[in-house]
Design an enzyme around this catalytic site. Structure first.
Site, PDB file in Angstrom:
ATOM      1  N   SER A   1      55.036  -9.966  -0.112  1.00  0.00           N
ATOM      2  CA  SER A   1      54.555 -10.027   1.286  1.00  0.00           C
ATOM      3  C   SER A   1      55.585  -9.390   2.200  1.00  0.00           C
ATOM      4  CB  SER A   1      54.351 -11.478   1.711  1.00  0.00           C
ATOM      5  OG  SER A   1      54.046 -11.543   3.096  1.00  0.00           O
TER       6      SER A   1
ATOM      7  N   TYR B   1      58.148 -20.656   2.253  1.00  0.00           N
ATOM      8  CA  TYR B   1      57.218 -19.590   1.840  1.00  0.00           C
ATOM      9  C   TYR B   1      57.875 -18.220   1.956  1.00  0.00           C
ATOM     10  CZ  TYR B   1      53.383 -16.283   1.805  1.00  0.00           C
ATOM     11  OH  TYR B   1      52.582 -15.207   1.501  1.00  0.00           O
TER      12      TYR B   1
HETATM   13  N1  LIG Z   1      46.690 -14.118   3.501  1.00  0.00           N
HETATM   14  C1  LIG Z   1      47.825 -13.575   3.925  1.00  0.00           C
HETATM   15  O1  LIG Z   1      48.040 -13.384   5.141  1.00  0.00           O
HETATM   16  C2  LIG Z   1      48.844 -13.113   2.921  1.00  0.00           C
HETATM   17  C3  LIG Z   1      49.832 -12.205   3.358  1.00  0.00           C
HETATM   18  C4  LIG Z   1      50.795 -11.784   2.449  1.00  0.00           C
HETATM   19  C5  LIG Z   1      50.743 -12.211   1.132  1.00  0.00           C
HETATM   20  N2  LIG Z   1      49.775 -13.093   0.739  1.00  0.00           N
HETATM   21  C6  LIG Z   1      49.785 -13.542  -0.661  1.00  0.00           C
HETATM   22  O2  LIG Z   1      48.568 -13.195  -1.264  1.00  0.00           O
HETATM   23  C7  LIG Z   1      48.330 -14.047  -2.395  1.00  0.00           C
HETATM   24  C8  LIG Z   1      46.900 -14.531  -2.340  1.00  0.00           C
HETATM   25  O3  LIG Z   1      46.716 -15.334  -1.181  1.00  0.00           O
HETATM   26  P1  LIG Z   1      45.410 -15.283  -0.302  1.00  0.00           P
HETATM   27  O4  LIG Z   1      45.787 -14.874   1.045  1.00  0.00           O
HETATM   28  O5  LIG Z   1      44.331 -14.544  -1.007  1.00  0.00           O
HETATM   29  O6  LIG Z   1      45.090 -16.844  -0.189  1.00  0.00           O
HETATM   30  P2  LIG Z   1      43.978 -17.773  -0.883  1.00  0.00           P
HETATM   31  O7  LIG Z   1      42.617 -17.284  -0.544  1.00  0.00           O
HETATM   32  O8  LIG Z   1      44.388 -19.126  -0.508  1.00  0.00           O
HETATM   33  O9  LIG Z   1      44.193 -17.506  -2.448  1.00  0.00           O
HETATM   34  C9  LIG Z   1      45.243 -18.105  -3.172  1.00  0.00           C
HETATM   35  C10 LIG Z   1      44.835 -18.125  -4.630  1.00  0.00           C
HETATM   36  O10 LIG Z   1      45.937 -18.641  -5.407  1.00  0.00           O
HETATM   37  C11 LIG Z   1      45.471 -19.733  -6.171  1.00  0.00           C
HETATM   38  N3  LIG Z   1      46.532 -20.708  -6.403  1.00  0.00           N
HETATM   39  C12 LIG Z   1      47.351 -21.284  -5.512  1.00  0.00           C
HETATM   40  N4  LIG Z   1      48.177 -22.155  -6.101  1.00  0.00           N
HETATM   41  C13 LIG Z   1      47.876 -22.115  -7.424  1.00  0.00           C
HETATM   42  C14 LIG Z   1      48.379 -22.786  -8.553  1.00  0.00           C
HETATM   43  N5  LIG Z   1      49.372 -23.685  -8.469  1.00  0.00           N
HETATM   44  N6  LIG Z   1      47.821 -22.511  -9.764  1.00  0.00           N
HETATM   45  C15 LIG Z   1      46.820 -21.625  -9.871  1.00  0.00           C
HETATM   46  N7  LIG Z   1      46.307 -20.959  -8.826  1.00  0.00           N
HETATM   47  C16 LIG Z   1      46.825 -21.207  -7.626  1.00  0.00           C
HETATM   48  C17 LIG Z   1      44.336 -20.315  -5.347  1.00  0.00           C
HETATM   49  O11 LIG Z   1      43.511 -21.090  -6.174  1.00  0.00           O
HETATM   50  P3  LIG Z   1      43.309 -22.689  -5.970  1.00  0.00           P
HETATM   51  O12 LIG Z   1      42.695 -22.869  -4.623  1.00  0.00           O
HETATM   52  O13 LIG Z   1      42.440 -23.050  -7.088  1.00  0.00           O
HETATM   53  O14 LIG Z   1      44.669 -23.298  -6.025  1.00  0.00           O
HETATM   54  C18 LIG Z   1      43.659 -19.045  -4.878  1.00  0.00           C
HETATM   55  O15 LIG Z   1      42.858 -18.514  -5.909  1.00  0.00           O
HETATM   56  C19 LIG Z   1      49.382 -15.161  -2.290  1.00  0.00           C
HETATM   57  O16 LIG Z   1      50.412 -14.888  -3.203  1.00  0.00           O
HETATM   58  C20 LIG Z   1      49.886 -15.034  -0.859  1.00  0.00           C
HETATM   59  O17 LIG Z   1      51.212 -15.490  -0.731  1.00  0.00           O
HETATM   60  C21 LIG Z   1      48.831 -13.541   1.599  1.00  0.00           C
END
Ligand SMILES: NC(=O)c1ccc[n+]([C@@H]2O[C@H](COP(=O)([O-])OP(=O)(O)OC[C@H]3O[C@@H](n4cnc5c(N)ncnc54)[C@H](OP(=O)(O)O)[C@@H]3O)[C@@H](O)[C@H]2O)c1
Length: 264
Positions: free
Chosen positions: A139, A152
């Site tokens: 990120s 985070y």
């Molecule tokens: N959204 C943003 O602004 C942003 C910006 C930069 C980077 N990111 C990164 O992008 C990635 C995806 O996030 P997202 O934004 O798409 O959010 P999201 O929709 O909340 O997706 C997160 C995913 O990770 C899974 N997950 C979380 N903890 C887990 C665990 N302990 N074991 C297995 N699965 C787990 C969740 O599944 P469950 O619900 O089943 O746990 C979900 O499928 C993350 O690494 C996040 O840090 C996001």
């Protein structure tokens, strides 16, 4: 999984958001999918991703644990993994000392420990075959101290750094490592991190499908990193020449609980 001539992609955190969209990119590119998340929603995601052309296996496992990572890896049943998209991650808002320790630890265990353990297992297998593509979702948060999201941002700084080091170690091995660095993206992330009352939580965000497409293309091309979108490229360039104390104050204005109200 049954062995077939098709390539296999493992995508973690594929139930929603960026991970689900990465899985869609992999399916469109002809990969079979092995997907994982920590809640049963992963099975409905698998149903939506499965087609006559794409075999999809879903694993409901907690990747914050060694057992969960072992379960996911075991589900490949020895079939070579051609692409690993290590994307599962979670955020956590509020001041560090106001967070529950177990919640903060879960962020570290998921974003760092589980991710690195999975990379160690799959990376070794890829290196022995001299072939593989790895995408790590870091990120731009890794470029700045995350006031009101301190743990985070620290985990993302780790992943951004780790990704480049692993890439350098694997130079010439046939295995490439790419770091996808999104900025704020429209997913369930901010709600899960209890940050909906913050300025960043209420801001306009990038589309998850667009972010995933950018990351997937970079992985396919074997690039070292990609920051999604020109505004995030500008933010990360500014972060590189700005003192950390200034960045920490900038982050306060975006992530302080209630900052969304002041913002309106
Ligand atoms: N959204 C943003 O602004 C942003 C910006 C930069 C980077 N990111 C990164 O992008 C990635 C995806 O996030 P997202 O934004 O798409 O959010 P999201 O929709 O909340 O997706 C997160 C995913 O990770 C899974 N997950 C979380 N903890 C887990 C665990 N302990 N074991 C297995 N699965 C787990 C969740 O599944 P469950 O619900 O089943 O746990 C979900 O499928 C993350 O690494 C996040 O840090 C996001």
């Amino acid at each position: 999984m049954n062995s077939t001539s098709k390539k296999l992609a493992v995508i973690t955190g594929a139930s929603t958001g960026i991970g689900y969209e990465l899985a869609r990119c992999c399916a469109a590119d002809g990969y079979d999918l092995l997907i994982c998340a920590d809640e049963p929603e992963i099975f409905s995601a698998a149903d939506r991703l499965r087609t006559n052309m794409t075999s999809v296996q879903a694993v409901n496992a907690d990747l914050a644990t060694v057992e969960g990572v072992d379960e996911l890896y075991g589900a490949a049943n020895g079939r070579p993994i051609d692409a690993l998209l290590a994307n599962a991650g979670r955020g956590l808002g509020h001041a560090f000392l106001d967070q529950q320790w177990n919640d903060a630890r879960r962020v570290i265990d998921t974003n760092i420990t589980g991710t690195v353990y999975l990379l160690h297992k799959v990376g070794n297998e890829m290196r022995s075959r001299h072939d593989g593509r790895i995408l790590i979702t870091g990120s731009i948060a890794g470029f700045m101290p995350g006031t009101y999201q301190a743990v985070y941002n620290g985990t993302k700084a780790f992943l951004d750094s780790f990704s480049f080091a692993l890439r350098a170690e694997l130079k010439g091995s046939g295995v490439t490592v790419t770091c996808l660095m999104p900025g704020a993206t429209e997913t369930d992330f901010f709600e899960r991190a209890d940050m909906l009352d913050t300025k960043v939580g209420q801001s306009k965000k990038q589309d998850a499908a667009e972010v995933a497409r950018i990351g997937f293309e970079a992985m396919k091309n074997g690039e070292g990193d990609v920051v999604s979108g020109w505004q995030n490229k500008l933010r990360s360039a500014i972060a590189l020449v700005t003192p950390s104390s200034v960045l920490a104050e900038m982050h306060r204005s975006m992530a302080e609980p209630g900052s969304g109200e002041k913002h309106r």
